[in-house]
Structures are given as structure tokens and as C-alpha cells.
Design an enzyme around this catalytic site. Structure first.
Site, PDB file in Angstrom:
ATOM      1  N   CYS A 116       0.815  -1.223   0.000  1.00  0.00           N
ATOM      2  CA  CYS A 116       0.000   0.000   0.000  1.00  0.00           C
ATOM      3  C   CYS A 116       0.847   1.272   0.000  1.00  0.00           C
ATOM      4  O   CYS A 116       0.333   2.355  -0.273  1.00  0.00           O
ATOM      5  CB  CYS A 116      -0.942   0.000   1.192  1.00  0.00           C
ATOM      6  SG  CYS A 116      -2.110  -1.364   1.104  1.00  0.00           S
ATOM      7  N   HIS A 255      -3.545   7.195   2.118  1.00  0.00           N
ATOM      8  CA  HIS A 255      -3.897   5.862   1.643  1.00  0.00           C
ATOM      9  C   HIS A 255      -5.250   5.489   2.245  1.00  0.00           C
ATOM     10  O   HIS A 255      -5.527   5.793   3.411  1.00  0.00           O
ATOM     11  CB  HIS A 255      -2.813   4.875   2.077  1.00  0.00           C
ATOM     12  CG  HIS A 255      -3.199   3.447   1.859  1.00  0.00           C
ATOM     13  ND1 HIS A 255      -3.586   2.985   0.617  1.00  0.00           N
ATOM     14  CD2 HIS A 255      -3.277   2.398   2.709  1.00  0.00           C
ATOM     15  CE1 HIS A 255      -3.889   1.702   0.731  1.00  0.00           C
ATOM     16  NE2 HIS A 255      -3.712   1.326   1.982  1.00  0.00           N
ATOM     17  N   ASN A 285     -10.070  -0.445  -0.370  1.00  0.00           N
ATOM     18  CA  ASN A 285      -8.615  -0.315  -0.406  1.00  0.00           C
ATOM     19  C   ASN A 285      -8.096  -0.921  -1.716  1.00  0.00           C
ATOM     20  O   ASN A 285      -8.109  -2.142  -1.885  1.00  0.00           O
ATOM     21  CB  ASN A 285      -8.019  -1.032   0.812  1.00  0.00           C
ATOM     22  CG  ASN A 285      -6.505  -0.922   0.874  1.00  0.00           C
ATOM     23  OD1 ASN A 285      -5.856  -0.470  -0.074  1.00  0.00           O
ATOM     24  ND2 ASN A 285      -5.931  -1.342   1.988  1.00  0.00           N
TER      25      ASN A 285
END
Ligand code: COA
Length: 328
Positions: A116, A255, A285
Site C-alpha cells: 500500500c 492511503h 482499499n
């Protein structure tokens, strides 16, 4: 010779058409819409369902859009960096597939694996090429087809992720662009969030498939704690060392893993919610794609000279923040 900065001159994105709602997930696993929304902020996510299409397809579409947005020609791109943990193949690199398909015949291309945090690591890597004068145009892509490594019978992971891609073009500027970055890695916690099999430690076998070891595994509670601390720590660190106060920051571009992590980061930075880009509700996500997808969604609201703090946390463990002055 004055030092150049790497500025974002184009932004592109790709999201698959298929919308997987929390309601649909209720038919796969023992969960409910209210639990998912209150614990994560996610209502729906996109899933790439078309046979024969994978991460490189989303990366290609996002790249073409970024080039068009910048008014740049693919043949002028010097380098393509694709951040992903769901490459089409272990090798060749997804970036190489993109290079061919978009016609970036003069670019070298490689993938970068930092989960990520991948897009931020790729952005700072690309920026140093521009700053050094070695490259004039670098395409930085973040794309992940998380649905390809999700176990849709595991309620603790399958609700969190989605598919998508984003890309930016970096070029040189005297004034605007990436000012500073902070990156961290804590390799001894690698198995807190990982895909156990399919790599050289555990090549695919009948047993690994039977044990579902090609799917993502995580210790959600520990990742949550680490991410909440880590994202806020690096965001504050980069503000402090660049003498930025909360009022100097125009936008936090976090994020998108969990809305509660985003809120905690913004709180510690002293930022009001209006200054935080949050689109997790619609996309979940998307790993390396979350930050460029935010930049895409907010690009019409960004003004030249705006101070942006980009911040991420992910598998590795990896985390980091970038301070950039918007210059488009
Ligand atoms: N639906 C309903 N209940 C669920 C559930 C779901 N989808 N997933 C877990 N639960 C249950 C658990 O089994 C547990 O039940 P128990 O108390 O009977 O054991 C309970 O809900 C609480 O679980 P817990 O893990 O403590 O919940 P949480 O508040 O920590 O939320 C996450 C779980 C995964 C949403 C949260 O930990 C998280 O977001 N972690 C970070 C994950 C992440 O972002 N990873 C990518 C990193 S970039």
C-alpha cells in the site's frame, strides 16, 4: 545549475465497471453492511471481472489518461514505474506490458513492490530521476487487482479491498513539485500482512492451493494499530521538518485502508475533515492505486502552489509520506 523538482503534470485513472456492494458481500460471508461501514467506511468497491483483463489493463488505461492530461507523447517517456502487488505475472514486469501497449518505446520499465506504500515509494523514486536530470518524463503508476488474491469466504479480508489503477506523469519544474519524502520499512513484521505462497519460499503446489495460501492474510488488529501510529508519525515528521503548520497544508492525501485510520491521522496533524481526501466509501482499499485515485478525484479542486501531504502504510511493513507543491 539550479536543482529541478519533479512536478505532476498529468493524472489518470481506471476503475472497473462492476460495483460489489456490502449487500452482495452479505451473500458470501457472515457480515453486514452496517458492520463494514462503521468499522471501515467502505460501502462498495469495484471488481475487474472481464476475462483476460488484469492489473496491466488498468495500469495501461490510467497511463494513457495521464499522458493525455499532460499533453505528452508516450514516445517521450523515459521510464515507467508500476507499483503493484498483484502483477499480471511474477515476471515479466507489469510495467513492461504497459510500456509496449501504450507505445512508450523509449522508456525502460520496472515494477516496484511496497504494497500500500508502493505508489509513494514509486513517486519518490521517479522524482529522483527527474531531479538528477537523468529523466525528463517518468510515468508513475499504482495499480492492483486485489480481487485476484482475495478469499471471498474470509470475512476479515474480502470486505476491505477493491480493484483499480491510477497514474501520474512527472516532469521537471523550477518551482513546484515534490519537496521532501520520508519512507520507513520494518521487515521483521513482514507476515503481519502477506500472501504466504506463490513466491520462491512456497511455490504453488496442490497443498498451497488446498490451504488457500495464495490469498491475502493479515492480522487486522495489529495492522490497524501500526498503521494508525505510522501514518500519523510520518505525516507529522514531514510537516515538522518542512516547517509546515496545519494551516499551511491544503490537502492530506491519505492511503485509503480504513476511514478510522485516516481520521486519526488527520486529527494528529490538526487538519479539519474538509482538507482530507476520502473516497474509500466507493472504492475500498485498492492498495497501490488509492493515492493516485484520490488525486484524480480531486484534481479539479487543486490549485497551483497548494501544499499536499501524501501518506501511506502497508505490507512489508512499509510506510511513508511525501510533501509536494501542486504545480499543474
Ligand atoms: N463482519 C462482521 N464481523 C466481523 C467481520 C466482518 N466482515 N470481520 C471481523 N468480524 C468480527 C471478528 O470476528 C470479531 O469477532 P469476535 O469479537 O467475536 O472475535 C469482531 O468482528 C471484531 O474484530 P476485530 O478484528 O477486532 O475488528 P476491528 O474493529 O479491528 O476491525 C478490521 C477489523 C479488519 C476492519 C480492522 O482491524 C482494520 O481495518 N485493520 C487494518 C486492515 C488494513 O487496513 N489492512 C491493509 C493495510 S494497508
Amino acid at each position: 545549475m539550479s536543482l529541478k523538482r519533479a512536478v505532476i503534470t498529468g493524472v489518470g485513472h481506471y476503475l472497473p465497471d462492476y460495483v460489489l456492494t456490502n449487500k452482495e458481500l452479505e451473500s458470501y460471508v457472515d457480515t453486514d453492511d452496517e458492520w463494514i461501514r462503521s468499522r471501515t467506511g467502505i460501502s462498495e468497491r469495484r471488481i475487474l471481472k472481464e476475462p483476460g483483463k488484469a492489473t496491466s489493463y488498468m495500469a495501461e488505461k490510467a497511463s494513457l489518461e495521464a499522458l493525455e492530461d499532460a499533453g505528452a507523447d508516450a514516445s517521450d517517456v523515459d521510464c515507467i514505474i508500476c507499483a503493484t502487488v498483484t502483477p499480471d505475472y511474477l515476471f515479466p514486469a507489469t510495467a513492461a506490458l504497459v510500456q509496449k501497449r501504450i507505445g512508450a518505446n523509449n522508456a525502460f520499465a520496472f515494477d516496484l513492490s511496497a504494497a500500500c506504500s508502493g505508489f509513494l515509494y514509486a513517486l519518490s523514486t521517479g522524482s529522483t530521476m527527474i531531479e538528477s536530470g537523468r529523466a525528463k518524463k517518468v510515468l508513475v503508476v499504482g495499480a492492483d487487482m486485489m480481487s485476484s488474491i482475495l478469499d471471498f469466504t474470509d470475512r476479515t479480508t474480502c470486505i476491505l479491498f477493491g480493484d483499480g489503477g491510477g497514474a501520474v506523469l512527472l516532469e521537471a519544474s523550477d518551482e513546484y513539485g515534490i519537496v521532501d519524502y520520508v519512507h520507513n520499512t520494518e521487515g521483521d513484521e513482514a507476515c503481519m500482512l502477506y500472501q504466504p505462497a506463490g513466491g520462491s519460499i512456497k511455490p504453488a503446489s496442490e497443498e498451497t492451493v488446498k490451504n488457500k495460501e495464495h490469498f491475502i492474510r493479515q492480522d487486522g488488529r495489529s495492522v490497524f494499530k501500526k498503521a494508525t501510529e505510522g501514518m500519523a508519525d510520518v505525516s507529522l515528521e514531514i510537516m515538522e521538518r518542512n516547517n509546515l503548520k496545519a494551516e499551511d497544508v491544503a490537502w492530506l492525501v491519505p492511503h485509503q485502508a480504513n476511514e478510522r485510520i485516516i481520521d486519526a491521522t488527520a486529527r494528529r496533524m490538526g487538519l479539519s475533515r474538509e482538507k482530507v481526501m476520502v473516497n474509500i466509501s466507493h472504492y475500498g482499499n485498492t492498495t497501490a492505486a488509492t493515492i493516485p485515485l484520490c488525486l484524480y478525484d480531486w484534481k479539479d479542486q487543486l490549485k497551483k502552489g497548494d501544499n499536499l501531504i501524501l501518506s501511506a502504510f502497508g505490507g512489508g511493513l512499509t510506510w511513508g509520506a511525501i510533501y509536494l507543491k501542486w504545480g499543474k
